[in-house]
Design a protein around this motif. Structure first.
Motif, short mmCIF file in Angstrom:
data_model
loop_
_atom_site.label_atom_id
_atom_site.label_comp_id
_atom_site.label_asym_id
_atom_site.label_seq_id
_atom_site.Cartn_x
_atom_site.Cartn_y
_atom_site.Cartn_z
N LEU A 327 0.82 -1.21 0.00
CA LEU A 327 0.00 0.00 0.00
C LEU A 327 0.86 1.26 0.00
N ALA A 328 2.14 1.12 -0.31
CA ALA A 328 3.05 2.27 -0.27
C ALA A 328 2.66 3.35 -1.26
N GLU A 329 2.07 2.97 -2.41
CA GLU A 329 1.72 3.96 -3.43
C GLU A 329 0.62 4.91 -2.97
N VAL A 330 -0.17 4.52 -2.00
CA VAL A 330 -1.29 5.36 -1.55
C VAL A 330 -0.76 6.69 -1.02
N THR A 331 0.24 6.63 -0.16
CA THR A 331 0.81 7.85 0.42
C THR A 331 1.38 8.75 -0.66
N ASN A 332 2.15 8.17 -1.56
CA ASN A 332 2.76 8.96 -2.63
C ASN A 332 1.71 9.62 -3.50
N TYR A 333 0.63 8.90 -3.79
CA TYR A 333 -0.38 9.45 -4.69
C TYR A 333 -1.15 10.61 -4.04
N PRO A 372 -10.51 -7.19 0.72
CA PRO A 372 -9.51 -6.63 1.63
C PRO A 372 -9.79 -7.02 3.07
N THR A 373 -8.73 -7.19 3.83
CA THR A 373 -8.88 -7.47 5.25
C THR A 373 -9.04 -6.17 6.02
N TYR A 374 -9.47 -6.28 7.26
CA TYR A 374 -9.63 -5.08 8.08
C TYR A 374 -8.29 -4.38 8.27
N ARG A 375 -7.23 -5.14 8.47
CA ARG A 375 -5.90 -4.53 8.66
C ARG A 375 -5.47 -3.78 7.40
N GLN A 376 -5.77 -4.33 6.24
CA GLN A 376 -5.41 -3.65 5.00
C GLN A 376 -6.21 -2.36 4.81
N ILE A 377 -7.50 -2.40 5.10
CA ILE A 377 -8.33 -1.19 4.96
C ILE A 377 -7.84 -0.12 5.94
N ARG A 378 -7.56 -0.51 7.17
CA ARG A 378 -7.08 0.46 8.16
C ARG A 378 -5.74 1.05 7.72
N CYS A 379 -4.87 0.22 7.21
CA CYS A 379 -3.59 0.69 6.70
C CYS A 379 -3.80 1.62 5.52
N ASN A 380 -4.74 1.29 4.63
CA ASN A 380 -5.06 2.12 3.47
C ASN A 380 -5.47 3.53 3.91
N VAL A 381 -6.32 3.60 4.94
CA VAL A 381 -6.77 4.90 5.45
C VAL A 381 -5.61 5.71 5.98
N TYR A 382 -4.80 5.11 6.84
CA TYR A 382 -3.71 5.85 7.48
C TYR A 382 -2.57 6.16 6.51
N ALA A 383 -2.39 5.33 5.50
CA ALA A 383 -1.40 5.66 4.47
C ALA A 383 -1.80 6.94 3.75
N GLY A 384 -3.11 7.12 3.53
CA GLY A 384 -3.59 8.36 2.93
C GLY A 384 -3.42 9.55 3.86
N ARG A 470 2.28 17.56 19.89
CA ARG A 470 3.03 16.94 18.79
C ARG A 470 2.70 15.44 18.69
N TYR A 471 2.69 14.96 17.45
CA TYR A 471 2.33 13.56 17.21
C TYR A 471 3.25 12.96 16.15
N LEU A 472 3.35 11.64 16.20
CA LEU A 472 4.04 10.88 15.16
C LEU A 472 3.07 9.86 14.59
N LEU A 473 3.09 9.70 13.27
CA LEU A 473 2.30 8.68 12.59
C LEU A 473 3.25 7.82 11.78
N VAL A 474 3.27 6.53 12.07
CA VAL A 474 4.13 5.58 11.36
C VAL A 474 3.24 4.47 10.80
N VAL A 475 3.36 4.20 9.51
CA VAL A 475 2.53 3.20 8.84
C VAL A 475 3.43 2.19 8.15
N ASN A 476 3.15 0.91 8.38
CA ASN A 476 3.83 -0.16 7.65
C ASN A 476 2.92 -0.59 6.51
#
Length: 527
Positions: A327-333, A372-384, A470-476
């Motif tokens: 899902l790396a392309e989501v952030t870039n797009y 899609p699994t729940y983990r993938q959808i959640r990751c998709n959201v946070y990658a955006g 201040r916050y940090l967001l890290v997505v795998n």
């Protein structure tokens, strides 16, 4: 949509926009018909970019271009900003600001070496029409004139200021869902009548179940929603985004509905369709300057920026094909849509479109029907969100593409239908989570300082709120676990895990380390 259908669609939309401009959109209550009077100089001597609540256009000093600046009085932003860029021989630029009768209100001469910014405060001026006139002093450089209209503030307006959506002057977090309208209800009930299900879908059932799961907006796909649809959706606190590009006359009838979210330009325009989409955008803004134009994009953003197409870009980079999809392309797009498509205009924003669907009916077999699994959808959201998204608009409640494998909880259904998926029972958890950090999503800015090292393709964003938190967001974005190390310059800083994020362990020299499982998200507050 096929290329032939799109070409025919573009042709008829062009005709409709032209007719609408002639007979319908010259509404005198809000006179949006543009009267841009530029002489075309032989040699370009400058470029001017104008950005304010409503529009941002870059001019090269020669082209006969138009600009429409929508400035909402009262609670809306009070200023617009002009950037003058030196291009050739001109050394000085005369700027004039006049009223409708071209009586001078302010004037100044600027020396420009590279770029010079000019801010104009409209708070002291009443609503009405004004003009900007800019002239460079080089030979062949003639005066350029642009029209501005300041409009009264209206309740239930949805405006974008500093890249943040506002409704009634308050930041507004959109959590929407595509294809949740009457066309879907009709198709689902038609399928059910043929033995797919013994249930009957109604607006009341659909709206109630969506509200229960934390949605606050629906996209009425394929045509324009009725007044009754808006009113019934309002009973469930749902905003409505109508797909109304070929029914602009209905925008006149519906624009006063209190739960209008915006208007949907035609879906996923190609670069070659930018001009037509730009005409539609202008037609919408003439009719209704108080709500954003929105549409989805999936192509490379380069090539659109000569035309203003939307106020909110919906980034629909669909990457999930199997249990190990990246899902790396989501952030870039999302970042590209913000920086390239919208040119980081503060009157625009991007929302991410997570892939809440699957299909398997394409001949190239690129879509194998994997849900899609729940983990993938959640990751998709946070990658955006890591890419700068200021809202979420899932696709979809229903899709018309074929699904030969059938729905997980109803194999007879050969099209995606969210209530019959494994995700229907869990999506409310994700939406509630997003609401709990909506201020971080909407109001935060990038915070320079922290650095990330990882053993994989981790996506990282450091954020700061106006109150200094201040916050940090890290997505795998990958299926395999990764090791991460965050370096924070402030030795006293301590990242506290939120939303059940993996804990980070303290290391020497301001470093914090941890492990992110596949598709995991880490949200941390720095205390």
């Amino acid at each position: 949509m096929s290329s032939l259908k799109k070409r025919l669609f573009s042709f008829w939309v062009s005709i409709l926009v032209l007719v609408c401009s002639i007979i319908g959109c010259s509404n005198q209550a809000i006179s949006w018909q543009q009267s841009c009077q530029n002489d075309e100089g032989k040699y370009p001597a400058w470029a001017v970019s104008l950005h304010s609540p409503g529009s941002r256009v870059v001019f090269d000093g020669t082209a006969n271009q138009q600009v429409l600046l929508n400035l909402a009085a009262g609670k809306g932003p009070k200023q617009f900003h002009i950037d003058i860029f030196k291009h050739t021989a001109a050394n000085k630029y005369i700027y004039k600001f006049t009223d409708m009768q071209e009586q001078l209100l302010s004037s100044q001469t600027y020396t420009v070496d590279g770029c010079r910014g000019v801010s104009v405060d409209l708070s002291e001026y009443p609503t009405g029409i004004y003009y900007i006139i800019v002239r460079g002093d080089a030979q062949g450089c003639r005066s350029k004139k642009w029209k501005i209209q300041k409009v009264p503030y209206k309740e239930n307006s949805v405006l974008i200021c500093d890249g943040i959506p506002y409704r009634n002057g308050k930041p507004f977090m959109v959590i929407g869902l595509y294809h949740a309208g009457d066309p879907t209800i009709d198709v689902v009930n038609s399928q059910n009548a043929k033995g797919v299900s013994d249930k009957k879908l109604t607006r009341k059932e659909m709206f109630g179940s969506l509200k229960e799961r934390g949605f606050n907006a629906v996209q009425f796909g394929f045509w324009t929603a009725s007044k009754e649809f808006y009113q019934e959706a309002a009973d469930y606190d749902l905003m409505v985004l109508s797909e109304s590009t070929v029914e602009l006359d209905k925008v006149f009838q519906l624009r006063e509905q209190p739960n209008v979210l915006g208007w949907y330009n035609f879906d996923e325009p190609s670069h070659g369709e930018a001009r037509v989409a730009g005409l539609i955008y202008n037609a919408y803004k003439r009719i209704d300057p108080y709500h954003p134009v929105m549409t989805a994009f999936y192509r490379k953003p380069a090539g659109y920026n000569k035309h203003r197409l939307v106020d909110i870009a919906l980034a629909d980079k669909y990457c999930i094909r199997n249990p190990r999809s990246s899902l790396a392309e989501v952030t870039n797009y999302v970042q590209q849509c913000r920086d390239v498509l919208l040119e980081s205009d503060p009157t625009t924003c991007v929302m991410v479109v997570p892939q809440l669907f699957t299909v398997d009916g394409y001949s190239d077999k690129a879509w194998p029907g994997f849900e899609p699994t729940y983990r993938q959808i959640r990751c998709n959201v946070y990658a955006g969100i890591a890419g700068g998204a200021k809202g979420v608009f899932y696709y979809a409640y229903y899709t018309h593409e074929w699904l030969d494998t059938g729905m997980a909880k109803n194999p007879k259904r050969k099209h995606w239908f969210l209530p019959e998926s494994n995700l229907w029972s869990s999506i409310s958890e994700l939406n509630a989570e997003l609401y709990s950090i909506k201020d971080v999503i909407l109001l935060s800015k990038h915070w320079e300082g922290p650095k990330l090292e990882s053993s994989g393709k981790a996506v990282f964003r450091s954020l700061i709120l106006p109150n200094g938190r201040r916050y940090l967001l890290v997505v795998n974005p990958e299926a395999d676990k990764i090791n991460i190390t965050v370096t924070i310059a402030d030795d006293a800083a301590q990242p506290t895990a939120l939303l059940d994020s993996p804990t980070l362990q303290a290391e020497p020299n301001g470093k914090w380390s941890g492990v992110l499982p596949g598709y995991e998200v880490g949200v941390y507050q720095i205390k």
